[in-house]
Design a protein around this motif. Structure first.
Motif, short mmCIF file in Angstrom:
data_model
loop_
_atom_site.label_atom_id
_atom_site.label_comp_id
_atom_site.label_asym_id
_atom_site.label_seq_id
_atom_site.Cartn_x
_atom_site.Cartn_y
_atom_site.Cartn_z
N ASP A 87 0.83 -1.21 0.00
CA ASP A 87 0.00 0.00 0.00
C ASP A 87 0.87 1.25 0.00
O ASP A 87 0.57 2.24 -0.69
N TRP A 88 1.95 1.22 0.79
CA TRP A 88 2.83 2.39 0.85
C TRP A 88 3.55 2.62 -0.48
O TRP A 88 3.84 3.76 -0.84
N GLU A 89 3.82 1.55 -1.21
CA GLU A 89 4.45 1.70 -2.53
C GLU A 89 3.53 2.46 -3.48
O GLU A 89 3.98 3.24 -4.31
N GLU A 90 2.22 2.21 -3.39
CA GLU A 90 1.27 2.95 -4.22
C GLU A 90 1.24 4.42 -3.82
O GLU A 90 1.25 5.31 -4.67
N ILE A 91 1.21 4.68 -2.51
CA ILE A 91 1.19 6.06 -2.02
C ILE A 91 2.45 6.80 -2.47
O ILE A 91 2.41 7.98 -2.81
N LYS A 92 3.56 6.08 -2.51
CA LYS A 92 4.85 6.67 -2.91
C LYS A 92 4.80 7.23 -4.32
O LYS A 92 5.55 8.15 -4.67
N SER A 93 3.89 6.70 -5.16
CA SER A 93 3.85 7.12 -6.57
C SER A 93 3.27 8.52 -6.77
O SER A 93 3.38 9.08 -7.86
N VAL A 94 2.68 9.10 -5.74
CA VAL A 94 2.06 10.43 -5.87
C VAL A 94 3.12 11.52 -5.69
O VAL A 94 3.80 11.54 -4.66
N PRO A 95 3.27 12.42 -6.63
CA PRO A 95 4.24 13.51 -6.47
C PRO A 95 3.80 14.47 -5.37
O PRO A 95 2.61 14.63 -5.12
N MET A 96 4.75 15.07 -4.70
CA MET A 96 4.52 16.08 -3.67
C MET A 96 4.02 15.52 -2.33
O MET A 96 3.93 16.24 -1.35
#
Length: 386
Positions: A131-140
């Motif tokens: 789940d954190w890997e997906e969140i990591k994909s968001v810039p800023m």
């Protein structure tokens, strides 16, 4: 007859003076502390720490809230006096068992010192590494940084503690979502056959709105932060000028982005809304748009459906979005490149806004997230586990 004394372990408690305006704070105050106590059960709230070197106890609506002293769990010699103060507090309070909304730091610190009391862990939003890997994909977004700098450092210790409680038959897990059960087992590294009971969040259902009073308006409910990706919603407003797009939420992380959309005439920034204003917007809107990179089962989904709104989202917890609107599919990163999928979703929700389907959705929410059923089930759970 002595009441069962439950310690509610939370990091926040919804209150205009105390702060804590997140979903867990609302759940703690507006549902657990408000409805569960009766002639057999009493609930007292225990919050991580205050800024003072003392235990501070206050009351809200006949509920005692205990704030533990700052750094009471520190290993520094200078803080031992506060640790002893807290140990004495728990010895005197004589809690029979504990209830925690998700596995917070306060729940960890208390349960690692308790030798024979049970913990009822109510899983709300467990986040395994994937789940954190997906969140990591968001810039800023700084949420992944907060995971690396804070949450990840607690994971191993929390896993060890919960595994120990499980071996000692002192861990009871309930989950607000069916699909969250596997996430909890993955996150806490528990046995695959660990029993996790389905325990949906309650929703107070409104009875006083009419479908024929719905207007051509769309709703965004959530924090204005990068992880919610509200810029997708802002772009949608520019595509559907005949609809009013309400933005209900606060946040300062994306102020520069918001400034670029202030001149979009059908995009209305409402700030934090609650009470009558929130009720009005839910009654008149037809679609709730959720653009977040990550969700568990948001209360906003359940509230919106109960008010006759369709859901448009790239999240589909327990198939709620598919059953009650339009699921875009998983969309990672900034999300703007997939704007057409959201546009298709808006059109789909508008074209398929049918009274019979809306009434069926409302009935299902009433049945599954019924407040009376929640009260009865939670009281039974507490009595049975004791």
């Amino acid at each position: 007859m002595k009441k069962i004394k439950v310690g509610l372990l939370v990091e926040e408690f919804y209150d205009k003076d105390l702060g804590g305006f997140g979903g867990y704070g609302i759940l703690a105050r507006e549902y657990i502390a408000k409805y569960i106590p009766n002639s057999e059960i009493e609930i007292e709230v225990i919050i991580g720490s205050n800024s003072k070197k003392e235990i501070k106890t206050i009351e809200r609506d006949n509920t005692k809230i205990h704030y533990l002293p700052k750094n009471w769990s520190s290993k520094l010699d200078v803080d031992f006096i506060y640790l002893n103060m807290v140990k004495k507090f728990f010895k005197e309070q004589k809690f029979d068992l504990y209830l925690s909304i998700e596995m917070s730091k306060i729940a960890y610190e208390v349960m690692k010192r308790e030798k024979n009391k049970k913990l009822i862990l109510w899983v709300q939003d467990p986040r395994p590494k994937y789940d954190w890997e997906e969140i990591k994909s968001v810039p800023m977004s700084n949420e992944y940084d907060s995971y690396l700098n804070y949450y990840s450092k607690w994971e191993g210790r929390i896993q060890d503690l919960l595994q120990k409680l499980d071996r000692e038959d002192r861990l009871v897990i309930i989950s607000q979502g069916e699909y969250l059960k596997k996430k909890a087992i993955d996150l806490y590294k528990l046995p695959e056959n660990k029993e996790i009971k389905y325990f949906p969040n309650p929703v107070v259902i409104t009875e006083n709105f009419k479908i024929e009073n719905k207007k051509s308006s769309v709703l965004f409910l959530g924090r204005l932060t990068p992880v919610k990706r509200p810029w997708i919603y802002f772009e949608l407003a520019k595509k559907f000028k005949d609809y009013t797009f309400y933005v209900c939420g606060q946040g300062t992380e994306i102020d520069e982005i918001i400034e670029k959309y202030k001149d979009v005439e059908n995009l209305k920034f409402m700030g934090h809304v609650s009470g009558d204003e929130k009720d009005r917007l839910l009654k008149e809107s037809k679609i709730l748009v959720n653009t977040s990179i990550h969700e568990a089962i948001p209360v906003s989904f359940l509230e919106a459906i109960s008010y006759g709104l369709k859901i448009l989202s790239c999240q589909n917890p327990d198939d709620i979005t598919k059953k009650n609107g339009y699921f875009t599919g998983t969309i990672l990163g900034e999300g703007i490149s997939e704007l057409e999928e959201f546009e298709k979703g808006i059109r789909n929700c508008i074209e398929n806004y049918k009274e019979e389907e809306i009434l069926n959705s409302i009935k299902e929410i009433k049945d599954k997230h019924n407040l009376e059923k929640f009260i009865s089930n939670m009281r039974d759970l507490i009595k049975n586990e004791l």
